[in-house]
Scaffold this active site. Structure first.
Site, PDB file in Angstrom:
ATOM      1  N   CYS A 149      37.650 -30.166 -30.596  1.00  0.00           N
ATOM      2  CA  CYS A 149      37.747 -30.717 -29.222  1.00  0.00           C
ATOM      3  C   CYS A 149      38.655 -31.937 -29.149  1.00  0.00           C
ATOM      4  CB  CYS A 149      36.363 -31.067 -28.705  1.00  0.00           C
ATOM      5  SG  CYS A 149      35.291 -29.627 -28.643  1.00  0.00           S
TER       6      CYS A 149
ATOM      7  N   HIS B   8      37.669 -34.854 -22.254  1.00  0.00           N
ATOM      8  CA  HIS B   8      37.554 -33.475 -22.748  1.00  0.00           C
ATOM      9  C   HIS B   8      36.391 -32.821 -22.004  1.00  0.00           C
ATOM     10  CE1 HIS B   8      36.491 -30.078 -25.085  1.00  0.00           C
ATOM     11  NE2 HIS B   8      35.422 -30.642 -25.616  1.00  0.00           N
TER      12      HIS B   8
ATOM     13  N   ASN C  75      34.107 -24.943 -21.556  1.00  0.00           N
ATOM     14  CA  ASN C  75      34.689 -25.829 -22.576  1.00  0.00           C
ATOM     15  C   ASN C  75      35.737 -25.037 -23.356  1.00  0.00           C
ATOM     16  OD1 ASN C  75      35.219 -27.236 -24.963  1.00  0.00           O
ATOM     17  ND2 ASN C  75      33.123 -27.986 -25.184  1.00  0.00           N
TER      18      ASN C  75
HETATM   19  N1  COA Z   1      19.968 -20.013 -20.903  1.00  0.00           N
HETATM   20  C1  COA Z   1      18.653 -20.188 -20.743  1.00  0.00           C
HETATM   21  N2  COA Z   1      17.893 -20.908 -21.579  1.00  0.00           N
HETATM   22  C2  COA Z   1      18.515 -21.484 -22.621  1.00  0.00           C
HETATM   23  C3  COA Z   1      19.892 -21.342 -22.849  1.00  0.00           C
HETATM   24  C4  COA Z   1      20.628 -20.563 -21.945  1.00  0.00           C
HETATM   25  N3  COA Z   1      21.947 -20.371 -22.053  1.00  0.00           N
HETATM   26  N4  COA Z   1      20.216 -22.017 -23.961  1.00  0.00           N
HETATM   27  C5  COA Z   1      19.087 -22.571 -24.420  1.00  0.00           C
HETATM   28  N5  COA Z   1      18.053 -22.258 -23.622  1.00  0.00           N
HETATM   29  C6  COA Z   1      16.654 -22.655 -23.736  1.00  0.00           C
HETATM   30  C7  COA Z   1      16.268 -22.989 -25.162  1.00  0.00           C
HETATM   31  O1  COA Z   1      15.915 -21.835 -25.874  1.00  0.00           O
HETATM   32  C8  COA Z   1      15.093 -23.919 -24.935  1.00  0.00           C
HETATM   33  O2  COA Z   1      13.957 -23.139 -24.670  1.00  0.00           O
HETATM   34  P1  COA Z   1      12.497 -23.617 -25.183  1.00  0.00           P
HETATM   35  O3  COA Z   1      12.245 -24.916 -24.508  1.00  0.00           O
HETATM   36  O4  COA Z   1      11.625 -22.505 -24.723  1.00  0.00           O
HETATM   37  O5  COA Z   1      12.631 -23.734 -26.660  1.00  0.00           O
HETATM   38  C9  COA Z   1      15.460 -24.666 -23.659  1.00  0.00           C
HETATM   39  O6  COA Z   1      16.457 -23.865 -23.008  1.00  0.00           O
HETATM   40  C10 COA Z   1      16.013 -26.039 -23.912  1.00  0.00           C
HETATM   41  O7  COA Z   1      17.007 -25.959 -24.941  1.00  0.00           O
HETATM   42  P2  COA Z   1      17.782 -27.201 -25.460  1.00  0.00           P
HETATM   43  O8  COA Z   1      18.770 -26.759 -26.481  1.00  0.00           O
HETATM   44  O9  COA Z   1      16.830 -28.289 -25.831  1.00  0.00           O
HETATM   45  O10 COA Z   1      18.521 -27.622 -24.117  1.00  0.00           O
HETATM   46  P3  COA Z   1      19.341 -28.905 -23.809  1.00  0.00           P
HETATM   47  O11 COA Z   1      18.746 -29.570 -22.663  1.00  0.00           O
HETATM   48  O12 COA Z   1      19.619 -29.712 -25.033  1.00  0.00           O
HETATM   49  O13 COA Z   1      20.701 -28.275 -23.321  1.00  0.00           O
HETATM   50  C11 COA Z   1      22.927 -27.971 -24.094  1.00  0.00           C
HETATM   51  C12 COA Z   1      21.491 -27.523 -24.219  1.00  0.00           C
HETATM   52  C13 COA Z   1      23.743 -27.203 -25.120  1.00  0.00           C
HETATM   53  C14 COA Z   1      23.435 -27.637 -22.701  1.00  0.00           C
HETATM   54  C15 COA Z   1      23.022 -29.487 -24.325  1.00  0.00           C
HETATM   55  O14 COA Z   1      22.368 -29.864 -25.499  1.00  0.00           O
HETATM   56  C16 COA Z   1      24.423 -29.964 -24.402  1.00  0.00           C
HETATM   57  O15 COA Z   1      25.170 -29.845 -23.463  1.00  0.00           O
HETATM   58  N6  COA Z   1      24.857 -30.555 -25.519  1.00  0.00           N
HETATM   59  C17 COA Z   1      26.199 -30.969 -25.705  1.00  0.00           C
HETATM   60  C18 COA Z   1      27.007 -29.778 -26.051  1.00  0.00           C
HETATM   61  C19 COA Z   1      28.469 -30.019 -25.989  1.00  0.00           C
HETATM   62  O16 COA Z   1      28.955 -30.717 -25.149  1.00  0.00           O
HETATM   63  N7  COA Z   1      29.173 -29.401 -26.905  1.00  0.00           N
HETATM   64  C20 COA Z   1      30.557 -29.491 -26.965  1.00  0.00           C
HETATM   65  C21 COA Z   1      30.926 -30.752 -27.621  1.00  0.00           C
HETATM   66  S1  COA Z   1      32.613 -30.791 -27.801  1.00  0.00           S
END
Ligand code: COA
Length: 331
Positions: free
Chosen positions: A114, A258, A288
């Site tokens: 990224c 980004h 992204n």
């Molecule tokens: N659709 C539905 N449910 C989903 C899902 C999806 N696409 N992806 C994950 N879940 C579920 C998980 O299984 C979890 O379920 P549970 O509570 O029953 O275990 C729940 O949603 C929460 O998951 P979690 O991973 O804790 O969610 P979060 O709030 O951390 O959000 C991201 C996930 C990835 C959106 C978030 O962590 C994020 O944006 N992180 C930064 C990622 C990023 O920017 N990456 C690029 C960097 S360059």
């Protein structure tokens, strides 16, 4: 000493639009979940087998060269940033050189995910400042869609990433305006928190064939941990860049972060107390796109007349590595 300046911009995205509702047919997910957590509504996923990372980069590059008003043979160096190259080796920079049909100039590949575009911009800036090159073509291009686990198991990663390419021509200038600074960082102790581990020299082809259930061929992301680190590093590196040029947050005309996640951009905007018009986001449309996200966003902002002469434009990125960086530009 010379200064470097962005003189041309262009981007290319595949035609195939994949909505959140389309994804909910492939895996257990919903428009509500994806919109609320990431801000993403659509992304582009390649459905034309002929379209490769280097070819998308070529299309973006042709637009950037036309925008710069130069001939392709005026380019004297290529920098290609991608985490999804056409081949394991050689890199995509040489394929771009071949696709463009230009003379035998140097072609460098950057593997900084990224942060790839900011790393590439920093390299271009140094080469131009030193007088070695006059016009550098910098491309960020990614095809994520072929390497994502599109089952429910992979949903926390696969809904975020999109395909696309962006390009910039960076040229030597005698003007006061141009790239004022770039700052780069890395913290390898978190390398595996956002990574595709295999194939690797320790896990070669025989393993791929024998171990179809091995999840290390899919991207892994510790989402919460990445989010927490991203918001801290974005703020630090933006302030570092501004301080270097004796500028303040108030001097920012436009911040183009980004496009990792809309929530990350909004968090930074709030922390820096920036208005909506000072931060550009287009992740809603493209997801992204890693190394391509900044040049795509920069091109769209520029083409929408959101950037004027003498504006202070700040680019910042954070991602796998971890790596992060910023660039401060007086347009
Ligand atoms: N659709 C539905 N449910 C989903 C899902 C999806 N696409 N992806 C994950 N879940 C579920 C998980 O299984 C979890 O379920 P549970 O509570 O029953 O275990 C729940 O949603 C929460 O998951 P979690 O991973 O804790 O969610 P979060 O709030 O951390 O959000 C991201 C996930 C990835 C959106 C978030 O962590 C994020 O944006 N992180 C930064 C990622 C990023 O920017 N990456 C690029 C960097 S360059």
């Amino acid at each position: 000493m010379f200064r470097s300046k962005i003189t041309g911009l262009g981007f290319f995205v595949p035609e195939n639009i994949v909505s959140n509702d389309d994804l909910s047919k492939l895996m257990e997910t919903s428009d509500d979940w994806i919109s609320e957590r990431t801000g993403i509504k659509n992304r582009r996923w390649v459905n034309d087998k002929k379209l490769t990372t280097s070819l998308m980069g070529t299309y973006a590059a042709e637009k950037a060269i036309a925008d710069a008003g130069i001939d392709k043979n005026d380019i004297d160096f290529i920098i290609f940033s991608t985490l999804s190259p056409d081949y394991y080796f050689p890199g995509s920079g040489v394929l771009l050189q071949r696709n463009l049909g230009i003379k035998e100039i140097g072609a460098l590949d950057v593997r900084n995910q990224c942060s790839g575009f900011i790393y590439g911009l920093s390299i271009a800036d140094q080469y131009i400042k030193s007088g070695m090159y006059k016009n550098i073509l910098l491309v960020g291009s990614e095809i994520h869609s072929g390497g994502l686990d599109k089952s429910t198991k992979g949903r926390s990663v696969s809904v975020i990433f999109g395909d696309g390419a962006g390009a910039a021509v960076i040229s030597s200038t005698e003007s006061e305006n141009g790239i004022l600074s770039t700052h780069l960082h890395s913290e390898g102790k978190y390398a595996e928190e956002l990574a595709v581990i295999k194939p690797a020299t320790t896990h070669w082809i025989d393993k791929i064939k024998s171990d179809q259930t091995d999840e290390s061929y899919w991207p892994y992301m510790n989402g919460n941990f990445v989010f927490k680190n991203a918001v801290v590093r974005f703020e630090q590196v933006i302030k570092e860049g501004l301080e270097y040029s004796n500028l303040n947050i108030d001097d920012i005309s436009l911040l183009i972060p980004h496009q990792a996640n809309l929530r990350i951009s909004q968090f930074i905007q709030k922390k820096l107390k920036l208005s909506d018009s000072q931060v550009f986001n287009n992740i809603m449309k493209y997801g992204n796109t890693t190394a391509a996200s900044i040049p795509i966003a920069l091109t769209e902002a520029y083409q929408s007349n959101l950037i004027k002469k003498n504006d202070i434009v700040v680019l910042a990125a954070f991602g796998s590595g971890f790596t992060w960086g910023s660039a401060v530009i007086k347009w």
